[in-house]
Design a protein around this motif. Sequence first.
Motif, PDB file in Angstrom:
ATOM      1  N   ARG A   1      -3.315   4.671   6.604  1.00 31.69           N
ATOM      2  CA  ARG A   1      -4.080   3.972   5.581  1.00 31.69           C
ATOM      3  C   ARG A   1      -3.374   2.725   5.044  1.00 31.69           C
ATOM      4  O   ARG A   1      -4.035   1.804   4.574  1.00 31.69           O
ATOM      5  CB  ARG A   1      -4.402   4.947   4.440  1.00 31.69           C
ATOM      6  N   CYS A   2      -2.038   2.726   5.082  1.00 31.74           N
ATOM      7  CA  CYS A   2      -1.338   1.572   4.502  1.00 31.74           C
ATOM      8  C   CYS A   2      -0.190   1.062   5.362  1.00 31.74           C
ATOM      9  O   CYS A   2       0.494   0.120   4.967  1.00 31.74           O
ATOM     10  CB  CYS A   2      -0.847   1.900   3.099  1.00 31.74           C
TER      11      CYS A   2
ATOM     12  N   GLY B   1       0.803  -1.215   0.000  1.00 33.23           N
ATOM     13  CA  GLY B   1       0.000   0.000   0.000  1.00 33.23           C
ATOM     14  C   GLY B   1       0.834   1.262   0.000  1.00 33.23           C
ATOM     15  O   GLY B   1       0.344   2.342  -0.342  1.00 33.23           O
TER      16      GLY B   1
ATOM     17  N   VAL C   1      -8.773   0.918   5.871  1.00 36.10           N
ATOM     18  CA  VAL C   1      -8.120   2.178   5.483  1.00 36.10           C
ATOM     19  C   VAL C   1      -8.827   3.378   6.092  1.00 36.10           C
ATOM     20  O   VAL C   1      -8.650   4.515   5.635  1.00 36.10           O
ATOM     21  CB  VAL C   1      -8.056   2.321   3.946  1.00 36.10           C
TER      22      VAL C   1
ATOM     23  N   GLY D   1      -4.190  -0.270   0.306  1.00 37.10           N
ATOM     24  CA  GLY D   1      -4.397  -0.643   1.692  1.00 37.10           C
ATOM     25  C   GLY D   1      -3.188  -1.285   2.359  1.00 37.10           C
ATOM     26  O   GLY D   1      -2.095  -1.354   1.792  1.00 37.10           O
ATOM     27  N   PRO D   2      -3.366  -1.780   3.591  1.00 36.78           N
ATOM     28  CA  PRO D   2      -2.243  -2.253   4.408  1.00 36.78           C
ATOM     29  C   PRO D   2      -1.932  -3.740   4.304  1.00 36.78           C
ATOM     30  O   PRO D   2      -1.050  -4.233   5.003  1.00 36.78           O
ATOM     31  CB  PRO D   2      -2.717  -1.913   5.825  1.00 36.78           C
TER      32      PRO D   2
ATOM     33  N   ALA E   1      -3.113   5.130  -1.509  1.00 34.71           N
ATOM     34  CA  ALA E   1      -2.857   4.370  -0.281  1.00 34.71           C
ATOM     35  C   ALA E   1      -4.110   3.623   0.159  1.00 34.71           C
ATOM     36  O   ALA E   1      -4.045   2.480   0.630  1.00 34.71           O
ATOM     37  CB  ALA E   1      -2.367   5.302   0.823  1.00 34.71           C
TER      38      ALA E   1
END
Length: 663
Positions: A128-129, A94, A584, A445-446, A441
Amino acid sequence: MRFVPVLSLIASSAGLASAQYSVYQPVNQVIFGGTTSTTSTQTGAAAAATYTGAAAYDPTVLNPPAPPNPPVPTGQFVQLYSGGMNGLSKQQSGAFFGFSVEMSVATHVCHSLLQVPFLNLMANIKERCGWVQVRVGGNTQESAELLPSLPNNTILAKDTSNTFNPTGTPPLAFTPDLLYMMANISALTNTYWYLGVPFFNTTPFSLEIVEQGQVILGDYLLGLQAGNEPDLYAAPPRTHRNPGYDANGYLADIGTLVNQVSGDSLISKKQDLFIIPSISPGWRPEDVWNTGIVGTYTDSLYALAVERYPNNNCIALYGGGTPINPQDVFPDYLTHNASTGLVQDYINSTAFAMQSNKPFMMFETNTASCSGFPGISDSFGAALWGLDWAFTMAFNNFSTALFHIGGQNAYYNPFTPPPTNQSTFRQWTIGPIYYSALAFAEALGPSNASQVIDLTQNEFTPTYAIYENGTPTKLALFNFVTDPSGANDWIATIAVGGGQTGQPGATPSSIKVKYLSAPSVSFKGNMTWAGQTFGNNFESDGRLAGNLDVQTVNCDTNAGTCQVKVPAPSFALVFLTDTALSAVSPDSTMTFATTALTRTANTIFIDPTMLANSNGNYGMEDKKGATSFGSSGALALRDALPRSFMFAFAAAAFGALFVGRRW
């Protein structure tokens, strides 16, 4: 050497030894050392001709391109599949969309006194990431010298007596405080860094930045660039290498560097260290790979990289021909063909990098080299272009894209701090490319498992799907057209499985949508992401303002489809699962407290707009001085001020003081 201290992008201006007074002009004020016209225009050439201030605040607004004829297809069917699709990219982080900060302006964004707006901007991405990646380098790293200290505790300074071609770039000197500053930012925002080895002098290489970078930054130092655009080292008028320098010459330089590192006991980590070759289009990447450089030095290499801008504004800045008119090239940025055409030069290289088990990075990019174009680089169109370019690179298996930041004299900055002499009463300016970074981001995403596929059906309406672990979780939908009539709005009809796919229907009963919005692709200022904005010039503390607007779309469960409208112009990020959205969505906006004081003397505040409209320049012709306590210049100034000005000053000061009691 005559070093000039560089004042700060990440830093505070507190502690100046001698605070200079400003004389405000009564009409047509010069805010940034330039001039502005009292009239405005919609065309790039005319607006540019009437504005001579800092590029970061240029008011030029271009005409948006006319809508296409025929209009975009108003209905487009987007079929997704459970379990994945053929043609998905590799898994992406992300944090794919990062930033590249020109080294000479690094202390404009970061300093030993860390600026809270910058920390907020990095924290937005992290929330967010999970993390952020930033490169500090560029042309100015190539001759930079790491010194134990500089006069007046300066962190970074330019040697203006020794500029070099072709752009008059002065050599830099910096101290370890720059690295400590970066380490502090990392501790607060999980920011990871790329640096660069000075590459103009190879006999020997200066490796202090490697030695101290590893000690101070530790694991937050991801890699070091070995050469910045070496394909241009011998390109006239540059003279950094002898004529005929080519990919084989670069191979020899890398060999010298690796051998020197191997014998340096102060460098603890000698593997997975360097990023090569970071070339622009002067050489083909294949020319470098064909030297065998990757196989020969694979243990020493962190990543393979290139640098690319779709255009340049160099003639407008430095002369030498007929400059490009931004209005003429604006339409080139507002089509998916811009990104797909640009990426073609690197398809072989991303495949080669994957075979070599190395990341492939776009180490520096933005709308146009030499600071970008007025009216393009700072417009909503640039936000859409930046997003499409990032998605195109992710789909084609780049690992990272770093968008460049160049200081007050650049149009394309993702973010810009106020000029130092206005930092006590103005806030930061957030550019369109930062909105791109934030939206991207959220798109990836993470999870570090996002895979991208390009499903575009029309050049003006790029479409991407994002999969995570075989499940479609998001859609990215674009509309490059400006058309307030609504004739070029389009509707995406989305289905997961079902129909003729041979799979059971898996379309959700409802989905969520966030929009990146503005009235026109030429719009500048407070565009919105999901209803929130960073405001206009000088209005941001690095946090989104306004009410969050995440729209819910109820789907047709009988037909197994969901419909999402994409207005002209806009970008829509569609969340197909609640989990994808919550991953996110920060619970609260992170910010940072500070105990720093930027005014420790002369602390009475006077609204600058009051002074700006006063006759404050009366009797001040040819007067120079300072306002620092005890300064002889300040004492001499007393006799230069007419009594009428002194009375007005006192009235304004006490008025501000009493008004301040209400805050």
